[in-house]
Design a protein around this motif. Sequence first.
Motif, PDB file in Angstrom:
ATOM      1  N   SER A  97      88.452   3.859  -4.363  1.00 58.07           N
ATOM      2  CA  SER A  97      89.839   3.730  -3.919  1.00 58.07           C
ATOM      3  C   SER A  97      89.909   4.149  -2.456  1.00 58.07           C
ATOM      4  O   SER A  97      88.897   4.318  -1.802  1.00 58.07           O
ATOM      5  N   ASP A  98      91.087   4.336  -1.948  1.00 57.01           N
ATOM      6  CA  ASP A  98      91.251   4.651  -0.541  1.00 57.01           C
ATOM      7  C   ASP A  98      91.475   6.153  -0.362  1.00 57.01           C
ATOM      8  O   ASP A  98      92.597   6.623  -0.483  1.00 57.01           O
ATOM      9  N   PRO A  99      90.401   6.889  -0.055  1.00 53.40           N
ATOM     10  CA  PRO A  99      90.532   8.348   0.040  1.00 53.40           C
ATOM     11  C   PRO A  99      90.941   8.859   1.434  1.00 53.40           C
ATOM     12  O   PRO A  99      90.720  10.012   1.757  1.00 53.40           O
ATOM     13  N   VAL A 100      91.556   7.981   2.270  1.00 50.90           N
ATOM     14  CA  VAL A 100      91.865   8.362   3.644  1.00 50.90           C
ATOM     15  C   VAL A 100      92.743   9.607   3.695  1.00 50.90           C
ATOM     16  O   VAL A 100      92.461  10.552   4.433  1.00 50.90           O
ATOM     17  N   CYS A 101      93.824   9.650   2.902  1.00 53.46           N
ATOM     18  CA  CYS A 101      94.717  10.810   2.967  1.00 53.46           C
ATOM     19  C   CYS A 101      94.000  12.072   2.498  1.00 53.46           C
ATOM     20  O   CYS A 101      94.210  13.153   3.047  1.00 53.46           O
ATOM     21  N   LEU A 102      93.114  11.943   1.523  1.00 54.27           N
ATOM     22  CA  LEU A 102      92.364  13.086   1.023  1.00 54.27           C
ATOM     23  C   LEU A 102      91.366  13.574   2.070  1.00 54.27           C
ATOM     24  O   LEU A 102      91.220  14.769   2.289  1.00 54.27           O
ATOM     25  N   ARG A 103      90.714  12.638   2.733  1.00 54.30           N
ATOM     26  CA  ARG A 103      89.792  13.023   3.810  1.00 54.30           C
ATOM     27  C   ARG A 103      90.546  13.747   4.924  1.00 54.30           C
ATOM     28  O   ARG A 103      90.074  14.751   5.447  1.00 54.30           O
ATOM     29  N   GLU A 104      91.700  13.222   5.300  1.00 56.63           N
ATOM     30  CA  GLU A 104      92.499  13.869   6.350  1.00 56.63           C
ATOM     31  C   GLU A 104      92.902  15.277   5.929  1.00 56.63           C
ATOM     32  O   GLU A 104      92.841  16.215   6.730  1.00 56.63           O
ATOM     33  N   MET A 105      93.309  15.433   4.672  1.00 53.14           N
ATOM     34  CA  MET A 105      93.716  16.743   4.193  1.00 53.14           C
ATOM     35  C   MET A 105      92.543  17.716   4.223  1.00 53.14           C
ATOM     36  O   MET A 105      92.659  18.825   4.742  1.00 53.14           O
ATOM     37  N   THR A 106      91.400  17.319   3.668  1.00 54.56           N
ATOM     38  CA  THR A 106      90.261  18.237   3.599  1.00 54.56           C
ATOM     39  C   THR A 106      89.706  18.531   4.995  1.00 54.56           C
ATOM     40  O   THR A 106      89.304  19.663   5.269  1.00 54.56           O
ATOM     41  N   GLN A 107      89.701  17.548   5.879  1.00 55.52           N
ATOM     42  CA  GLN A 107      89.237  17.798   7.244  1.00 55.52           C
ATOM     43  C   GLN A 107      90.190  18.747   7.964  1.00 55.52           C
ATOM     44  O   GLN A 107      89.749  19.633   8.700  1.00 55.52           O
ATOM     45  N   GLY A 108      91.487  18.580   7.731  1.00 57.76           N
ATOM     46  CA  GLY A 108      92.470  19.486   8.336  1.00 57.76           C
ATOM     47  C   GLY A 108      92.327  20.904   7.810  1.00 57.76           C
ATOM     48  O   GLY A 108      92.391  21.878   8.582  1.00 57.76           O
ATOM     49  N   LEU A 109      92.120  21.034   6.502  1.00 59.67           N
ATOM     50  CA  LEU A 109      91.939  22.366   5.912  1.00 59.67           C
ATOM     51  C   LEU A 109      90.645  23.012   6.415  1.00 59.67           C
ATOM     52  O   LEU A 109      90.614  24.208   6.704  1.00 59.67           O
ATOM     53  N   ALA A 110      89.590  22.217   6.550  1.00 63.59           N
ATOM     54  CA  ALA A 110      88.323  22.752   7.067  1.00 63.59           C
ATOM     55  C   ALA A 110      88.497  23.194   8.522  1.00 63.59           C
ATOM     56  O   ALA A 110      87.964  24.243   8.922  1.00 63.59           O
ATOM     57  N   ALA A 111      89.244  22.443   9.318  1.00 67.69           N
ATOM     58  CA  ALA A 111      89.503  22.845  10.708  1.00 67.69           C
ATOM     59  C   ALA A 111      90.299  24.151  10.739  1.00 67.69           C
ATOM     60  O   ALA A 111      90.049  25.024  11.585  1.00 67.69           O
ATOM     61  N   GLU A 112      91.233  24.304   9.817  1.00 70.57           N
ATOM     62  CA  GLU A 112      91.979  25.558   9.736  1.00 70.57           C
ATOM     63  C   GLU A 112      91.050  26.711   9.360  1.00 70.57           C
ATOM     64  O   GLU A 112      91.232  27.834   9.841  1.00 70.57           O
ATOM     65  N   HIS A 113      90.059  26.444   8.501  1.00 78.16           N
ATOM     66  CA  HIS A 113      89.078  27.495   8.180  1.00 78.16           C
ATOM     67  C   HIS A 113      88.395  27.984   9.459  1.00 78.16           C
ATOM     68  O   HIS A 113      88.169  29.189   9.628  1.00 78.16           O
ATOM     69  N   ARG A 114      88.039  27.067  10.369  1.00 77.53           N
ATOM     70  CA  ARG A 114      87.393  27.456  11.627  1.00 77.53           C
ATOM     71  C   ARG A 114      88.345  28.311  12.468  1.00 77.53           C
ATOM     72  O   ARG A 114      87.936  29.305  13.069  1.00 77.53           O
ATOM     73  N   GLU A 115      89.605  27.912  12.522  1.00 76.27           N
ATOM     74  CA  GLU A 115      90.585  28.679  13.299  1.00 76.27           C
ATOM     75  C   GLU A 115      90.817  30.055  12.679  1.00 76.27           C
ATOM     76  O   GLU A 115      90.901  31.069  13.384  1.00 76.27           O
ATOM     77  N   LEU A 116      90.913  30.110  11.357  1.00 77.24           N
ATOM     78  CA  LEU A 116      91.071  31.392  10.671  1.00 77.24           C
ATOM     79  C   LEU A 116      89.880  32.305  10.955  1.00 77.24           C
ATOM     80  O   LEU A 116      90.053  33.499  11.212  1.00 77.24           O
ATOM     81  N   GLU A 117      88.692  31.755  10.918  1.00 75.38           N
ATOM     82  CA  GLU A 117      87.484  32.546  11.177  1.00 75.38           C
ATOM     83  C   GLU A 117      87.490  33.077  12.605  1.00 75.38           C
ATOM     84  O   GLU A 117      87.148  34.238  12.842  1.00 75.38           O
ATOM     85  N   ALA A 118      87.878  32.245  13.569  1.00 67.99           N
ATOM     86  CA  ALA A 118      87.912  32.696  14.969  1.00 67.99           C
ATOM     87  C   ALA A 118      88.936  33.816  15.151  1.00 67.99           C
ATOM     88  O   ALA A 118      88.650  34.829  15.802  1.00 67.99           O
ATOM     89  N   ARG A 119      90.111  33.662  14.559  1.00 62.13           N
ATOM     90  CA  ARG A 119      91.136  34.712  14.656  1.00 62.13           C
ATOM     91  C   ARG A 119      90.656  35.983  13.940  1.00 62.13           C
ATOM     92  O   ARG A 119      90.897  37.087  14.420  1.00 62.13           O
ATOM     93  N   TRP A 120      90.001  35.819  12.793  1.00 61.27           N
ATOM     94  CA  TRP A 120      89.492  36.972  12.060  1.00 61.27           C
ATOM     95  C   TRP A 120      88.472  37.736  12.907  1.00 61.27           C
ATOM     96  O   TRP A 120      88.498  38.962  12.959  1.00 61.27           O
ATOM     97  N   GLN A 121      87.571  37.038  13.570  1.00 60.75           N
ATOM     98  CA  GLN A 121      86.544  37.708  14.364  1.00 60.75           C
ATOM     99  C   GLN A 121      87.161  38.545  15.484  1.00 60.75           C
ATOM    100  O   GLN A 121      86.661  39.631  15.794  1.00 60.75           O
ATOM    101  N   GLN A 122      88.263  38.064  16.067  1.00 62.12           N
ATOM    102  CA  GLN A 122      88.957  38.850  17.100  1.00 62.12           C
ATOM    103  C   GLN A 122      89.503  40.144  16.512  1.00 62.12           C
ATOM    104  O   GLN A 122      89.336  41.219  17.099  1.00 62.12           O
ATOM    105  N   LEU A 123      90.157  40.050  15.370  1.00 67.85           N
ATOM    106  CA  LEU A 123      90.711  41.246  14.732  1.00 67.85           C
ATOM    107  C   LEU A 123      89.619  42.158  14.193  1.00 67.85           C
ATOM    108  O   LEU A 123      89.752  43.380  14.212  1.00 67.85           O
ATOM    109  N   ARG A 124      88.557  41.564  13.721  1.00 71.14           N
ATOM    110  CA  ARG A 124      87.470  42.348  13.126  1.00 71.14           C
ATOM    111  C   ARG A 124      86.892  43.341  14.120  1.00 71.14           C
ATOM    112  O   ARG A 124      86.566  44.476  13.769  1.00 71.14           O
TER     113      ARG A 124
END
Length: 191
Positions: A97-124
């Motif tokens: 089927s057409d998983p475009v919206c799912l790919r966009e969602m998971t890629q966006g969530l994975a990008a947020e994981h990178r941002e969360l990790e960067a912010r965490w390292q500053q606070l850490r």
Amino acid sequence: MTTRGMSRLPRGIQDRSLPTGGFEVPLEMLSACHARIEGQCATLRRLAPHLASHGADEHARSAAAAVMRYFDTAAKHHHEDEEKDLFPALIESMAGSDPVCLREMTQGLAAEHRELEARWQQLRAVLEQIAAGHTAPLNSDEVEALVRLYERHMEREEQELLPMAARLLSDEELERIGRAMRERRGIELPE
């Protein structure tokens, strides 16, 4: 928190109890992890004013160490659970089927994981100083930025990702994800 390995802080600096979910129900486990992250974020929010009033006292040191332990291990594993197991399983479930919206969602969530990790390292870096007994300024704005990003991120996962996974993934695939989650943590099931 009164969960294992974490000491209590006075006057509500740490949360009391949080739900748990087992690896045999991986989507519930991921959701329970969100509750634990919320608890750690609440501890961070309370730590800044505590430091201003009490400095790096025993309670602040303990809280800083507990938050570091959590985000250095459990939160890291949580992001890996999603990126290495859940996201690919969801995309695979959409084969044909057409998983475009799912790919966009998971890629966006994975990008947020990178941002969360960067912010965490500053606070850490600041928390590490506090855990060592040094009174270091914990920037409330930086704490709030991390917490708000986590809140938005987890809300999206709770409202969109996990319900979609519950609908799309087979029992066998969920069992495989749960097994991978256990292996990532070095947990073996009793025979």
